[in-house]
Each structure stands twice: as structure tokens, then as C-alpha cells.
Design a protein around this motif. Structure first.
Motif: not given
Length: 296
Positions: A76-87, A140-154
């Protein structure tokens, strides 16, 4: 039927606030499941429970039909609210860092970045990205590991029309390859372009699960009849027209067929002693339907 995400009577209590209240959702493999609700309705809390970012007060969660959640969450991959990135890092450097954390292969990075439209941003730092680019990097980060489920919040809120279309095209493309989605958003008309099933949440409770087809049927043209006794009116009309498609909702009786016979229905009901205060041809949109279900 196999559900890749299922909750049973899920509850999350934060001190005096009941964030998730007895919620049972059902997400089939291949679904794009849209979570709809006002701010504070419990959408993000429910997603965090599914992902294991917080623990339930009570109830059960099943992923891929199993309550062995660690195995399911690895797919399972996810993006909850804003992505936490190394700016101060580029998209590629961000991906390398997260690939290390997730145990994913660095070989995945280049094709994923190309897929989300970030293949030509090698020198640009994430802190210089537009909102749409940051959201795409989060996916893109959520897609690492080839997830079968993606959870995307807003994931599309705040984007311009071009950015929304880019994210939508990514979602549709991945779904066509078999990825299951659970998505929350306030942009109902945009969700309607991709979602196959909806879960409507209000004050932590699941009000309704409805398929996109059922919702489209409910949002077609209809005749609204308001009377002094809607139950009697419905019974009388069903005696006269056994195959009539009708239901009683807030404000009156709603008919979705025999739309050209509203005058005859009016005359018939009055003749049977029913007082008709309103009869009108209308068309409900998605927003009107959800507002009615959630309450103004």
C-alpha cells in the motif's frame, strides 16, 4: 466478494472527540473509491487508521482479505495531506532517500518520475517546485515498491485545472493497470470523473456507500411531488403505475420515470384526496445530492 480494503465497526476516539464512529467500508480490487465529507468529518482519520499511522479504539481492518496488516501495508502506498519532501534535494534525490526507507529498488525511480511527468527535473530542487509538481512527486514516492493500493488524501485540492488533469490522468492510467485507489477530495465534480464508488462520511459516521452508476441514476432528471402524505401518495402511484421508480426523500416524493405524466399524476392524487403542494421537474447534480446527504 473479495475486498482489498474492508473495515468492520471501526472506531477512533481522541479524548472527547469521536473521529471515526462505527465505520464499515468496502473497497473492491480495481475500485477508485472516493471518500466524501466536510472538513473534520473523519476522512483523514479513517485513512490513517487503514495505513497504521494511528491505532483504532475498536473495530477491525482487513487488507487483501486478511487481518495480518503488516503484509498488506507493504503493498500500500499513500499520500496524506501535503507530501513531506526534502526541499533542498532534487526529485531524484528525494526518491533515492525514500527508496532506502521503503526498501524499494533504485531502478524503479527513473520510470516512476517519467510516469508522473518529472523526468526532466533532475537539477531542480523540490523547494522550487510548484504545488502540482510537489503533489506529483508525492505520488511518485507513494509508487515506490509497486503498491497494489494507493491512498490519496486531498491530492488535487489547490491545484489549477492543468494540474488537476495531470493527477487525474496518472490515477486513471494506474487504475487501468490494476491499482486500487481510495481518494478524498472536496472537488466533487473532479472526483466524479474517476471514481467508481463513493463513501459518504459525516461527523465520523459512514452515511452511505454508493456506486458511481447508482449516483448517476439518482442525479438524473426527476419529478418532485410534495404532498401532505408522501407515503400515501407513493402507494397510490404504485397502484396506478406498478413499475414507477420513486422514493421518498427530504422535501417530498421523487420520481425518475413517467416524467411526462406529471400533470396526470397531480390530477390523480388530488382525486384520491391527497393535497399536492408542489410538483416540478428538476435535475439534481452531484453537489446537491451530497449536500442533501450530509446536511447543510
Amino acid at each position: 466478494m473479495e475486498y482489498v480494503i474492508e473495515t468492520q465497526n471501526l472506531v477512533k476516539q481522541f479524548k472527547t472527540k469521536l473521529a471515526v464512529n462505527d465505520v464499515s467500508i468496502h473497497v473492491k480490487r480495481g475500485d477508485i473509491y472516493g471518500l466524501i465529507g466536510k472538513n473534520g468529518a473523519g476522512k483523514t482519520s479513517l485513512m490513517k487508521l487503514i495505513l497504521g499511522l494511528t491505532n483504532p479504539t475498536q473495530g477491525k481492518i482487513f487488507l487483501f482479505g486478511s487481518d495480518k496488516l503488516n503484509a498488506g501495508r507493504k503493498k500500500t502506498g499513500s499520500l496524506i495531506e501535503a507530501p513531506g519532501l526534502y526541499k533542498n534535494c532534487t526529485a531524484n534525490e528525494n526518491m533515492l532517500r525514500f527508496a532506502t526507507l521503503y526498501g524499494a529498488s533504485p531502478k524503479e525511480i527513473k520510470p516512476i518520475l517519467q510516469r508522473v511527468g518529472l523526468g526532466n527535473t533532475w537539477a531542480k530542487k523540490a523547494g522550487e517546485f510548484s504545488l502540482g509538481m510537489r503533489q506529483r512527486l508525492g505520488i511518485a514516492i507513494a509508487l515506490l515498491g509497486k503498491p497494489e493500493i494507493l491512498v490519496l488524501d486531498e491530492s488535487i485540492n489547490g491545484l489549477d485545472p492543468a494540474g488537476i488533469k495531470e493527477i487525474r490522468d496518472i490515477i486513471i492510467g494506474l487504475n487501468n493497470e490494476g491499482v486500487t485507489f481510495i481518494i478524498s477530495s472536496h472537488l466533487l465534480n473532479e472526483l466524479a470523473k474517476v471514481v467508481t464508488n463513493y463513501g459518504i462520511i459525516s461527523d465520523g459516521s459512514l452515511i452511505e456507500e454508493v456506486s458511481a452508476k447508482e449516483l448517476n441514476d439518482r442525479c438524473r432528471k426527476y419529478v418532485k411531488i410534495a404532498t401532505n402524505d408522501n407515503n400515501l401518495a407513493l402507494a397510490l402511484l404504485r397502484e396506478r403505475l406498478p413499475d414507477i421508480s420513486a422514493e421518498i426523500r427530504s422535501g417530498g416524493l421523487f420520481l425518475s420515470n413517467y416524467l411526462d405524466q406529471s400533470a396526470d399524476m397531480n390530477k390523480y392524487l388530488i382525486g384520491k384526496g391527497v393535497e399536492v403542494s408542489e410538483i416540478a421537474l428538476s435535475e439534481s447534480g452531484f453537489e446537491e445530492y451530497f449536500i442533501e446527504r450530509l446536511g447543510r
